[in-house]
Scaffold this motif. Structure first.
Motif, PDB file in Angstrom:
ATOM      1  N   GLN A   1      15.863  -0.704 -17.235  1.00 58.25           N
ATOM      2  CA  GLN A   1      16.872  -0.974 -16.110  1.00 58.25           C
ATOM      3  C   GLN A   1      16.417   0.168 -14.756  1.00 58.25           C
ATOM      4  N   GLY A   2      16.531   0.190 -13.467  1.00 63.65           N
ATOM      5  CA  GLY A   2      16.777   0.871 -12.786  1.00 63.65           C
ATOM      6  C   GLY A   2      17.041   0.617 -10.556  1.00 63.65           C
ATOM      7  N   LYS A   3      16.767   1.672  -9.867  1.00 67.23           N
ATOM      8  CA  LYS A   3      16.805   0.593  -8.474  1.00 67.23           C
ATOM      9  C   LYS A   3      16.107   1.694  -7.419  1.00 67.23           C
ATOM     10  N   ILE A   4      15.675   0.454  -7.295  1.00 71.93           N
ATOM     11  CA  ILE A   4      14.596   1.074  -5.693  1.00 71.93           C
ATOM     12  C   ILE A   4      15.715  -0.130  -3.824  1.00 71.93           C
ATOM     13  N   ASN A   5      14.910   0.763  -3.343  1.00 67.94           N
ATOM     14  CA  ASN A   5      15.184   0.027  -1.945  1.00 67.94           C
ATOM     15  C   ASN A   5      13.869  -0.759  -1.411  1.00 67.94           C
ATOM     16  N   ARG A   6      14.360  -1.564  -1.453  1.00 69.95           N
ATOM     17  CA  ARG A   6      12.474  -2.306  -0.823  1.00 69.95           C
ATOM     18  C   ARG A   6      12.126  -2.367   0.565  1.00 69.95           C
TER      19      ARG A   6
ATOM     20  N   ASP B   1       1.103  -1.109   0.141  1.00 72.08           N
ATOM     21  CA  ASP B   1       0.026  -0.023  -0.122  1.00 72.08           C
ATOM     22  C   ASP B   1       0.882   1.365   0.382  1.00 72.08           C
ATOM     23  N   VAL B   2       2.359   1.063  -0.575  1.00 75.39           N
ATOM     24  CA  VAL B   2       3.506   2.125  -0.829  1.00 75.39           C
ATOM     25  C   VAL B   2       3.420   2.925  -1.656  1.00 75.39           C
ATOM     26  N   THR B   3       3.266   4.272  -2.032  1.00 71.69           N
ATOM     27  CA  THR B   3       3.915   4.401  -3.223  1.00 71.69           C
ATOM     28  C   THR B   3       4.801   5.694  -3.361  1.00 71.69           C
ATOM     29  N   LYS B   4       5.570   5.081  -4.130  1.00 72.52           N
ATOM     30  CA  LYS B   4       6.587   6.079  -4.213  1.00 72.52           C
ATOM     31  C   LYS B   4       7.352   6.742  -5.867  1.00 72.52           C
ATOM     32  N   SER B   5       7.795   7.973  -5.996  1.00 73.57           N
ATOM     33  CA  SER B   5       8.204   8.187  -7.433  1.00 73.57           C
ATOM     34  C   SER B   5       9.772   6.827  -7.730  1.00 73.57           C
ATOM     35  N   VAL B   6       9.396   6.605  -8.569  1.00 74.92           N
ATOM     36  CA  VAL B   6      10.829   5.873  -9.180  1.00 74.92           C
ATOM     37  C   VAL B   6      11.555   6.533 -10.418  1.00 74.92           C
ATOM     38  N   LYS B   7      12.568   6.203 -10.708  1.00 71.37           N
ATOM     39  CA  LYS B   7      12.860   7.133 -12.140  1.00 71.37           C
ATOM     40  C   LYS B   7      13.726   5.957 -12.442  1.00 71.37           C
ATOM     41  N   LEU B   8      13.318   5.499 -13.876  1.00 68.96           N
ATOM     42  CA  LEU B   8      13.732   3.980 -15.055  1.00 68.96           C
ATOM     43  C   LEU B   8      14.360   4.714 -16.097  1.00 68.96           C
ATOM     44  N   LYS B   9      15.560   4.221 -16.587  1.00 69.65           N
ATOM     45  CA  LYS B   9      16.566   4.400 -17.497  1.00 69.65           C
ATOM     46  C   LYS B   9      16.075   3.776 -19.125  1.00 69.65           C
ATOM     47  N   VAL B  10      15.363   4.258 -19.381  1.00 70.40           N
ATOM     48  CA  VAL B  10      14.804   3.583 -20.796  1.00 70.40           C
ATOM     49  C   VAL B  10      15.565   3.698 -22.265  1.00 70.40           C
ATOM     50  N   GLU B  11      15.518   2.173 -22.745  1.00 68.82           N
ATOM     51  CA  GLU B  11      17.093   2.354 -24.339  1.00 68.82           C
ATOM     52  C   GLU B  11      15.856   2.389 -25.108  1.00 68.82           C
ATOM     53  N   PHE B  12      15.162   3.000 -26.304  1.00 67.64           N
ATOM     54  CA  PHE B  12      14.331   2.447 -27.522  1.00 67.64           C
ATOM     55  C   PHE B  12      15.214   1.844 -28.476  1.00 67.64           C
ATOM     56  N   GLY B  13      14.812   0.634 -28.170  1.00 64.72           N
ATOM     57  CA  GLY B  13      15.816  -0.233 -29.023  1.00 64.72           C
ATOM     58  C   GLY B  13      14.726  -0.194 -31.037  1.00 64.72           C
ATOM     59  N   GLY B  14      13.744   0.464 -31.070  1.00 67.22           N
ATOM     60  CA  GLY B  14      13.069   0.827 -32.737  1.00 67.22           C
ATOM     61  C   GLY B  14      11.729   0.792 -32.205  1.00 67.22           C
ATOM     62  N   SER B  15      11.451   0.458 -33.625  1.00 69.56           N
ATOM     63  CA  SER B  15      10.438  -0.028 -34.310  1.00 69.56           C
ATOM     64  C   SER B  15       9.798  -0.347 -35.611  1.00 69.56           C
ATOM     65  N   GLY B  16       9.322  -1.663 -35.870  1.00 68.22           N
ATOM     66  CA  GLY B  16       9.124  -1.795 -37.306  1.00 68.22           C
ATOM     67  C   GLY B  16       7.683  -2.563 -37.296  1.00 68.22           C
ATOM     68  N   LYS B  17       8.010  -3.463 -38.446  1.00 68.86           N
ATOM     69  CA  LYS B  17       6.712  -4.291 -38.726  1.00 68.86           C
ATOM     70  C   LYS B  17       7.290  -5.920 -38.515  1.00 68.86           C
ATOM     71  N   ASP B  18       6.358  -7.040 -37.939  1.00 67.37           N
ATOM     72  CA  ASP B  18       6.669  -8.088 -38.081  1.00 67.37           C
ATOM     73  C   ASP B  18       6.172  -8.575 -39.626  1.00 67.37           C
ATOM     74  N   PRO B  19       7.053  -9.937 -39.084  1.00 72.97           N
ATOM     75  CA  PRO B  19       5.748 -10.357 -40.916  1.00 72.97           C
ATOM     76  C   PRO B  19       4.484 -10.697 -41.452  1.00 72.97           C
ATOM     77  N   TRP B  20       4.399 -10.842 -40.075  1.00 72.98           N
ATOM     78  CA  TRP B  20       2.484 -10.290 -40.425  1.00 72.98           C
ATOM     79  C   TRP B  20       1.888  -8.839 -40.656  1.00 72.98           C
ATOM     80  N   GLY B  21       2.735  -8.002 -40.810  1.00 72.37           N
ATOM     81  CA  GLY B  21       2.349  -6.720 -40.843  1.00 72.37           C
ATOM     82  C   GLY B  21       1.770  -6.004 -39.189  1.00 72.37           C
ATOM     83  N   ASN B  22       2.088  -6.316 -38.342  1.00 71.08           N
ATOM     84  CA  ASN B  22       2.328  -5.911 -37.285  1.00 71.08           C
ATOM     85  C   ASN B  22       3.269  -5.014 -36.280  1.00 71.08           C
ATOM     86  N   LYS B  23       2.600  -3.681 -36.372  1.00 67.11           N
ATOM     87  CA  LYS B  23       3.956  -2.878 -35.815  1.00 67.11           C
ATOM     88  C   LYS B  23       4.403  -3.241 -34.102  1.00 67.11           C
TER      89      LYS B  23
END
Length: 179
Positions: free
Chosen positions: A138-143, A109-131
């Motif tokens: 990555q990140g770290k919190i204190n339990r 029942d505890v809510t805290k603000s956290v910051k995470l690092k995100v690497e965007f790998g990109g986007s594209g369509k799969d062989p069935w046409g789905n984007k």
């Protein structure tokens, strides 16, 4: 520009955590059941809104006894708090591949603000046409910030379980096409 909705591709995504055990090695665990919903206005996901949930009952560290202990009131208390939740407050582009994700993480029942690092790998369509789009997070919190306080002292000094928890996620999203 129109909003795009994205959902998790569970076959190509994973959520993991690592915690030091006895201050000498790491124990890795994961959540087998989780969900992510994303809404974006552009191709680069800058300022996207993100909501994530994980089912505590799906926690796995490869050891049933430890998993049961993690689900107990000593840690996550899965019977009373069956999910952990994350809701973004900011998702800011740092450069073409890196973002900073800030949001509210709720465990028990505890809510805290956290910051995470995100690497965007990109986007594209799969062989069935789905984007699809891919992200590494990555990140770290204190339990203890979230009331996960159980520990045991070691006779050699130190404690059995580190307070720091490293978070890691590989996320693949699929664009939701409205019929």
């Amino acid at each position: 520009m129109a909003n795009s909705k994205w959902a998790i591709d569970p076959s190509h995504s994973e959520i993991q955590f690592k915690v030091k055990h006895m201050m000498v090695s790491n124990v890795t665990g994961n959540f087998g059941k989780f969900d992510v919903d994303v809404e974006s206005t552009g191709e680069d996901f800058d300022q996207a809104s993100i909501a994530f949930t994980a089912d505590i009952s799906s926690i796995s560290t490869g050891n049933t006894q430890r998993d049961d202990h993690l689900k107990s009131p000593d840690f996550f208390d899965a019977a009373n708090y069956p999910q952990l939740k994350f809701v973004s407050t900011e998702f800011n582009k740092v450069d073409d591949e890196e973002y900073e994700l800030t949001g509210n993480l709720t465990i028990k029942d505890v809510t805290k603000s956290v910051k995470l690092k995100v690497e965007f790998g990109g986007s594209g369509k799969d062989p069935w046409g789905n984007k699809k789009a891919g992200f590494s997070i990555q990140g770290k919190i204190n339990r203890k910030d979230f009331g996960l306080n159980w520990n045991a002292a070691l006779e050699t000094g130190g404690v059995l379980v580190s307070d720091d928890v490293r978070l890691s996620a590989e996320i693949q999203l699929a664009e939701v096409v409205e019929a």
